[in-house]
Motif scaffolding. Structure first.
Motif, mmCIF file in Angstrom:
data_model
loop_
_atom_site.group_PDB
_atom_site.id
_atom_site.type_symbol
_atom_site.label_atom_id
_atom_site.label_comp_id
_atom_site.label_asym_id
_atom_site.label_seq_id
_atom_site.Cartn_x
_atom_site.Cartn_y
_atom_site.Cartn_z
ATOM 1 N N ALA A 1 16.472 -12.477 -61.898
ATOM 2 C CA ALA A 1 16.586 -11.706 -63.141
ATOM 3 C C ALA A 1 16.215 -12.570 -64.347
ATOM 4 O O ALA A 1 16.645 -13.719 -64.439
ATOM 5 N N ALA A 2 15.409 -12.004 -65.240
ATOM 6 C CA ALA A 2 15.055 -12.709 -66.473
ATOM 7 C C ALA A 2 16.335 -12.984 -67.264
ATOM 8 O O ALA A 2 17.304 -12.239 -67.110
ATOM 9 N N PRO A 3 16.428 -14.039 -68.088
ATOM 10 C CA PRO A 3 15.327 -14.911 -68.509
ATOM 11 C C PRO A 3 15.019 -16.027 -67.500
ATOM 12 O O PRO A 3 14.169 -16.851 -67.791
ATOM 13 N N SER A 4 15.695 -16.064 -66.359
ATOM 14 C CA SER A 4 15.352 -17.089 -65.375
ATOM 15 C C SER A 4 13.910 -16.906 -64.941
ATOM 16 O O SER A 4 13.423 -15.788 -64.816
ATOM 17 N N THR A 5 13.212 -18.015 -64.701
ATOM 18 C CA THR A 5 11.887 -17.923 -64.097
ATOM 19 C C THR A 5 11.979 -18.324 -62.625
ATOM 20 O O THR A 5 10.995 -18.687 -62.009
ATOM 21 N N GLY A 6 13.206 -18.258 -62.096
ATOM 22 C CA GLY A 6 13.426 -18.626 -60.695
ATOM 23 C C GLY A 6 12.952 -17.561 -59.730
ATOM 24 O O GLY A 6 12.625 -16.437 -60.116
ATOM 25 N N MET A 7 12.910 -17.961 -58.460
ATOM 26 C CA MET A 7 12.403 -17.087 -57.400
ATOM 27 C C MET A 7 13.371 -17.023 -56.228
ATOM 28 O O MET A 7 14.021 -18.009 -55.890
ATOM 29 N N CYS A 8 13.457 -15.843 -55.625
ATOM 30 C CA CYS A 8 14.098 -15.708 -54.315
ATOM 31 C C CYS A 8 13.140 -14.866 -53.466
ATOM 32 O O CYS A 8 13.218 -13.647 -53.454
ATOM 33 N N ILE B 1 -12.385 -25.946 -42.875
ATOM 34 C CA ILE B 1 -11.677 -26.903 -43.732
ATOM 35 C C ILE B 1 -10.571 -26.087 -44.411
ATOM 36 O O ILE B 1 -10.864 -25.107 -45.098
ATOM 37 N N ALA B 2 -9.318 -26.496 -44.183
ATOM 38 C CA ALA B 2 -8.222 -25.628 -44.634
ATOM 39 C C ALA B 2 -7.565 -26.129 -45.910
ATOM 40 O O ALA B 2 -7.468 -27.336 -46.151
ATOM 41 N N MET B 3 -7.104 -25.159 -46.700
ATOM 42 C CA MET B 3 -6.248 -25.418 -47.869
ATOM 43 C C MET B 3 -4.961 -24.619 -47.607
ATOM 44 O O MET B 3 -4.955 -23.394 -47.718
ATOM 45 N N GLY B 4 -3.897 -25.322 -47.216
ATOM 46 C CA GLY B 4 -2.695 -24.586 -46.804
ATOM 47 C C GLY B 4 -1.483 -24.910 -47.638
ATOM 48 O O GLY B 4 -1.400 -25.981 -48.251
ATOM 49 N N SER B 5 -0.564 -23.991 -47.687
ATOM 50 C CA SER B 5 0.777 -24.201 -48.233
ATOM 51 C C SER B 5 1.579 -22.937 -47.907
ATOM 52 O O SER B 5 1.236 -22.250 -46.929
ATOM 53 N N HIS B 6 2.585 -22.619 -48.682
ATOM 54 C CA HIS B 6 3.462 -21.501 -48.304
ATOM 55 C C HIS B 6 3.875 -20.697 -49.519
ATOM 56 O O HIS B 6 3.954 -21.237 -50.628
ATOM 57 N N MET B 7 4.187 -19.422 -49.310
ATOM 58 C CA MET B 7 4.602 -18.550 -50.415
ATOM 59 C C MET B 7 6.075 -18.187 -50.354
ATOM 60 O O MET B 7 6.568 -17.475 -51.227
ATOM 61 N N ASP B 8 6.799 -18.654 -49.315
ATOM 62 C CA ASP B 8 8.242 -18.372 -49.299
ATOM 63 C C ASP B 8 8.956 -19.386 -50.184
ATOM 64 O O ASP B 8 8.414 -20.448 -50.491
ATOM 65 N N THR B 9 10.151 -19.042 -50.632
ATOM 66 C CA THR B 9 10.907 -19.933 -51.527
ATOM 67 C C THR B 9 12.341 -20.102 -51.040
ATOM 68 O O THR B 9 12.788 -19.415 -50.126
ATOM 69 N N GLN B 10 13.031 -21.039 -51.674
ATOM 70 C CA GLN B 10 14.481 -21.171 -51.517
ATOM 71 C C GLN B 10 15.163 -19.929 -52.107
ATOM 72 O O GLN B 10 14.550 -19.202 -52.884
ATOM 73 N N PRO B 11 16.455 -19.705 -51.775
ATOM 74 C CA PRO B 11 17.174 -18.548 -52.342
ATOM 75 C C PRO B 11 17.241 -18.609 -53.867
ATOM 76 O O PRO B 11 17.300 -17.572 -54.530
ATOM 77 N N ALA B 12 17.244 -19.814 -54.436
ATOM 78 C CA ALA B 12 17.183 -19.954 -55.893
ATOM 79 C C ALA B 12 16.176 -21.056 -56.184
ATOM 80 O O ALA B 12 16.529 -22.153 -56.602
ATOM 81 N N GLY B 13 14.930 -20.749 -55.912
ATOM 82 C CA GLY B 13 13.868 -21.730 -56.075
ATOM 83 C C GLY B 13 13.023 -21.439 -57.301
ATOM 84 O O GLY B 13 13.428 -20.660 -58.174
ATOM 85 N N GLY B 14 11.850 -22.072 -57.346
ATOM 86 C CA GLY B 14 10.981 -21.916 -58.515
ATOM 87 C C GLY B 14 9.652 -21.277 -58.154
ATOM 88 O O GLY B 14 9.470 -20.803 -57.031
ATOM 89 N N ARG B 15 8.740 -21.267 -59.133
ATOM 90 C CA ARG B 15 7.458 -20.581 -58.970
ATOM 91 C C ARG B 15 6.339 -21.477 -58.458
ATOM 92 O O ARG B 15 5.199 -21.002 -58.331
#
Lengths: 434, 434
Positions: B34-41, B89-103
């Motif tokens: 929820a704003a104003p947090s810019t956090g992610m779940c 040639i791969a460029m990898g990472s992930h789109m999942d986050t911690q329960p109270a992670g960042g962007r």
């Protein structure tokens, strides 16, 4: 003057086999943990609790009791007496349990009260006062935080009144009032001793401690309940990644909370003022790779007197301040008092009713006076009507545990003393002496 | 020999504004706190994750990529090259986050890879090797325990294979395989590097620590990932009633666990071998009035080398034995190794690709070599194909926290280096040098 037959009342015997059979079969039916455990999980206002309640209401109605449900779901099953202006002599306890509790804590008191009503009924005994069985809601506070909740509301002496209790939520976010409604136990009788009064309150309960067994006694006459308070503590730290945050300079809320929790034990042990326990703890994070930003835990403090509770709490929090200086890196902790039960002194006329009954059944050397170290609904009733309790032994002192056990003989003895105590009290009232 | 225009490739620029806009808008849409947090779940395989995945698949398909989903839900979006016999040639990472992670943790790496694909597409660049964006499933291990899970399965070098991972449950009892099926990401491509190989793997990631900022550098060239292990500990005590169980003689599992948790910190701090953290703790009881019968917690240990991980673990458990002698009253504790990631050494040809790109963009004095203190999917890919990582600064070193932040400029710089690195690597392969 009340017309009664001393002979028929004096020789009256409860049926120990029936009591045991009813207690075991209802426990097996509603809330039993998986066999071979004899443990129970009958959380307040759960489906298992509803089924046990429905059964209890039906049994009491069948033997001529009027049943009232109050606003907190407390059940009052009242067997009429001859006096028109007297309040019921109550036999109360609770049928809810801990999440991993036993078959005796609370349940014995209600089942013994039912056995007393059945004995009065089948022997066609007429009493002067009405006699009531009371099943108090949410004594354990295990589902809806706040032990002895509904007797606290009824007495109007606890700090949380009806409106606040209705709003209390379980861990799933279900509110007390909705839960009462859902199982059909949001009654219309006022939950207030002034509008729904009792003449007095007796409670048979297992000791939940090792003292009777150690002393080789069969009966504890409870003269008081120790004072207790609960404090919710929140430790704040700084959240971080477990891999990238260097050890020096961390403000790790769980490390700090850990040091506070062992401090609670150390201070209680070293001062000898009473007992202090932390059972519930919650970390802000569910990730193994995160330094938690906050940790919450609850301290349960109990001492013989209210003054000692205050002293022990003060000593613990003083020791906390020292830990925080060493650990906090400038982050704070906060304390909120969530609940308290002042020291309770029980009443001489109820104590003498129990003592007379016990002396008759087992003789002086099987009896001891004691204080209760656990809280009970009787602690609240004692604020507004004469109250006492009868304790019977707990094997190995174990309670709040599936291995909780009290022998068939001790259960039956307790029920007999409950019967004899209320008849003694009833006689005294009819004679105008109480 | 591959026919390419050195000029058009050399001057190629990613679009930093587009990258930032895409990153911020997708974070706002799917999993924002929820704003104003810019956090992610945005927990792995949640509805939010599904929506982000569906969007990613559509975007990649729109610019001509072939999209493959494997048995662990890993997404491979492959832009064809001219060579017929080369792996991507791969460029990898992930789109999942911690329960109270960042962007930025993980998300930046995937969004930057998309920006690289978009840049190649709009400039109509033809590469020799195919170029792949890879979104690895459940890197965080926050919903389904076990971080870097799906890259671990793909590399076949982790201790838990496909079948075991499919059975892993979240806290609600949902199994991984069912969760994959429910959101439509249980693919048919084998999750095995031998059947779905990559030429090499580059990962852009935020540092998640304070070092780049402290040293005033813009780019970290990651040469290794520190070794790590997780241990699940269970302390057994004897359950009891908080009021009736005397302080002396208690076997209180939470007091013992508390002493062990502060011991973890003390040993890590005093030996200086690495970091050790407890974030997750669970008491057997949910009742404030119960001495818990058991407490479980997880220790996260990370050091520069595997040998140091072993040493630190050994030192911690030796110190545990001493605590147990003082605390246990004869009750035991048990330890189970739940997960480990050995120390990873990245590959010279990938490191040199990143170094050449960084030297060109920001010059030598903005660059530093570093090891990663957090685990990454690249640690697993490095077991089976050439791998390196690019780090950009984290403000205040904060990560796994809603306040995680990396500037727009640093995000854009990272994406540019990712583009330049893969083009450098592609050129070397086309020249037969890699």
């Amino acid at each position: 003057m009340f017309d009664r037959s001393e002979m028929s009342r004096d020789g009256l015997k409860i049926n120990g086999d029936r009591l045991n059979k009813t207690l075991q079969s209802t426990c097996t039916s509603w809330g039993a943990l998986a066999a071979p455990s004899t443990g129970m999980c009958r959380l307040s206002l759960s489906q298992e609790d509803k089924q046990a309640r429905d059964w209890l209401v039906a049994e009491c109605s069948n033997i001529g009791c009027e049943v009232k449900i109050d606003e907190m779901g407390n059940i009052f099953a009242i067997r009429p007496g001859t006096a028109k202006d007297k309040n019921p002599i109550a036999m109360g306890s609770h049928m809810d349990t801990q999440p991993a509790g036993g078959r005796y804590d609370g349940i014995l008191g209600v089942q013994a009260a039912l056995e007393v009503l059945r004995t009065l009924h089948e022997n066609k005994i007429t009493t002067f006062c009405p006699i009531a069985l009371v099943n108090w809601t949410n004594e354990e506070g295990a589902r809806f935080p706040g032990a002895m909740m509904a007797s606290g509301v009824w007495s109007t002496k606890s700090s949380t009144g009806l409106a606040a209790c209705w709003e209390i939520q379980d861990s799933e976010g279900m509110r007390m009032k909705q839960a009462l409604k859902d199982i059909g136990y949001l009654g219309e009788t006022k939950c207030d001793y002034r509008e729904n009064p009792l003449e007095c309150h007796f409670e048979l309960h297992i000791e939940q401690g090792p003292i009777l067994e150690k002393e080789g006694k069969s009966v504890g006459i409870v003269t008081s309940v120790q004072g207790m308070k609960w404090f919710a503590v929140r430790v704040a730290g700084v959240e971080g990644h477990s891999g990238t945050t260097p050890m020096p300079g961390r403000a790790d809320a769980l490390v700090t909370a850990s040091r506070l929790i062992s401090t609670v034990r150390d201070v209680a042990l070293n001062t000898g003022l009473g007992v202090a326990t932390v059972g519930v703890i919650k970390s802000d994070t569910s990730s193994q790779a995160t330094i938690p930003a906050g940790v919450e835990f609850i301290i349960d403090i109990r001492c013989s007197t209210d003054e000692m509770v205050e002293q022990l709490a003060k000593s613990i929090f003083k020791a906390f301040d020292q830990v925080m200086i060493e650990e906090s890196n400038g982050t704070p902790y906060s304390i909120q008092r969530t609940w308290g039960l002042p020291e309770s002194i029980f009443h001489l006329q109820c104590i003498s009713a129990v003592r007379t009954a016990a002396q008759k059944s087992v003789g002086e050397d099987q009896i001891m006076d004691m204080k209760s170290r656990a809280g009970h609904d009787s602690a609240w009733t004692s604020r507004v009507c004469p109250t006492s309790m009868i304790f019977v032994p707990s094997r190995d002192g174990i309670s709040h545990n599936p291995n909780e056990y009290t022998s068939l003989e001790h259960c039956a003895l307790g029920a007999q003393l409950l019967l004899d105590s209320i008849l003694y009290y009833d006689a005294k009232v009819s004679e105008g002496k109480f």
